[in-house]
Design an enzyme around this catalytic site. Sequence first.
Site, mmCIF file in Angstrom:
data_model
loop_
_atom_site.group_PDB
_atom_site.id
_atom_site.type_symbol
_atom_site.label_atom_id
_atom_site.label_comp_id
_atom_site.label_asym_id
_atom_site.label_seq_id
_atom_site.Cartn_x
_atom_site.Cartn_y
_atom_site.Cartn_z
ATOM 1 C CG HIS A 123 -6.897 6.787 4.505
ATOM 2 N ND1 HIS A 123 -7.032 6.421 3.191
ATOM 3 C CD2 HIS A 123 -8.168 6.997 4.969
ATOM 4 C CE1 HIS A 123 -8.314 6.407 2.863
ATOM 5 N NE2 HIS A 123 -9.019 6.751 3.923
ATOM 6 C CG ASP A 148 -1.900 1.205 1.133
ATOM 7 O OD1 ASP A 148 -2.892 1.083 0.390
ATOM 8 O OD2 ASP A 148 -1.651 2.234 1.794
ATOM 9 C CG ASP A 204 -4.591 1.664 4.701
ATOM 10 O OD1 ASP A 204 -4.966 1.628 5.888
ATOM 11 O OD2 ASP A 204 -4.854 2.606 3.941
ATOM 12 C CD GLU A 259 -1.630 6.131 2.701
ATOM 13 O OE1 GLU A 259 -2.249 7.072 2.147
ATOM 14 O OE2 GLU A 259 -2.181 5.064 3.015
#
Length: 572
Positions: A170, A29, A175, A31
């Site tokens: 998030h 994941d 995540d 960001e």
Amino acid sequence: MTAHAQLSFDEIVPEVEVPLNEVTFVVVDLETTGGSNAQDAVTEIGAVKVRGGEVVGEFQTLVDPERDIPPSVVTITGITEAMVRDAPRLDSVLPAFLEFCRGSVLVAHNAPFDTGFLRAGCERLGLRWPKPKVVCTVRLARRVLTRDETPNYRLGTLAGVLGARTEPVHRALDDARATVDVLHALLERLGPIGVRTLEDLLGHLPDVTPLQRRKRGLADALPNASGVYLFRGPNEEVLYVGTATDLRRRVRQYFTAGEKRSRIKEMVGLAERIDHVVCAHPLEAEVRELRLLAAHQPRYNRRSKFPQRAWWVVLTDEPFPRLSVVRTPRPTALGPFASRRAAAEAVDALQEATKVRRCTERIPARDPRGRPCALYELQRCAAPCAGLQSAEDYAPEVIAISDVVAGLGTGVLHRLRAELERLSRAQRFEDAAVHRDRLAALVRSLDRGQRLSALAAVPELVAARPDGRGGWHLAVVRHGRLAAAGTARRGVPPMPVVDLLQASAETVTEGAGPLRGASPDEVRVVHRWLTTGGTRMVRCSQPWVEPARGAGAWHTWLERAVSGRTPYAAVD
């Protein structure tokens, strides 16, 4: 490559037939500063490596995006500019992450978003994207769960519906952990319906057409050996030809989500049978593929449309020869060229360096009655058409071209380089660049033609290349064509195998042209195999020699010119 050589990232690819409990998944994941991988940057990477339902490793780091983080993004992720100020940049993080992923299947929720950023990062940093197999849990969830079970397919919603132990917030690692739980829950639902291997999983994704799924069994009879495969249609026509080091493994990939080409999916839908030819080693497979493409011209192979097309530059047979682009070569032809345009550019370069005529009319040896054209006024032609130049005076221009093509002299190339120097001294740099590129293209074509024709001139040679396991790949080559191929495995004396291959090799009749009738593509493939990979000469019926004054002597100039270090570097 030796038996213990380090495999490249691309070579360490999970087998599609591996049971799911033996597959290593890396659930990732990211960001970021926003949603565009072209304009935004990564701020955090989190990944969990799992196998057999167990976590075997984790990867987490903040990343300095080297740009501002929008307040709206800070509100969602909680990652501030102060948090990433001292974090490592992507150029140090991405190589470490790629190493963490080595040999694994990549999993992400909305995978195109995450893989898009990773691919873009590799492109910006000059890294090679390893093209791993990818599973998207959004797509998988749409395939497994109905709208009655979940109102949407967001990660937070699926985590709640499927009972994930970690709540997505998030942040990359949390995540990723939640996505692991979602993945395992989805895989549990697929088991009862027969999805038990990685191949089954990839075949269950939405990108696989029903026809692909139904025809997966066509590959079942193929062996795990190197060779050539042929997809055949309903009327026994050959639809597609390809090569593989593992026939069964490669062909089964046509029936999975890994096959993205719509044209190939269409071909698979038409296929009724898959034939194969087991080959001794990759050279034989590549040559057989070329021959099958030429024989069948399958409509789904892009390069089979004109498999034998080649263009050549020849001097015409007349009192005042001129340069002509033809399809049927003479023994002294220049080529092969992949396109007529490339051959025409070589003609332009040769005409620029000589006063060989450019007109196409036939000029008699005696009493020509033409009128000089503008090229005579420009001193580009001595007007043999008007009787202003005899055949004897014209001959040196023809000899200069014949010599540079045959590798007997490089006077034409030196003339072109002198003109390049003149343009550079006059600071006509754009003209110099065009002239340089034209000269570089001519040097390449001369060098290629001289090397291939030298190989095609040899009646027979036998070569051996190490197979990486203590044995040998063997090839008998006659006039540039592969006449026999075989192997001598470790512990097997190779010379008796060589004797048998020579005795049973295909009879090759010497044909016309510089390549003795061989296909340019085949001679090129054989030449590459003979001159790379530690290949050794075993026997040769006559010396394999290339011209001492050939264009190969201009390699140093060519490297410097193409790199732009100087437009007119001297030849060493």
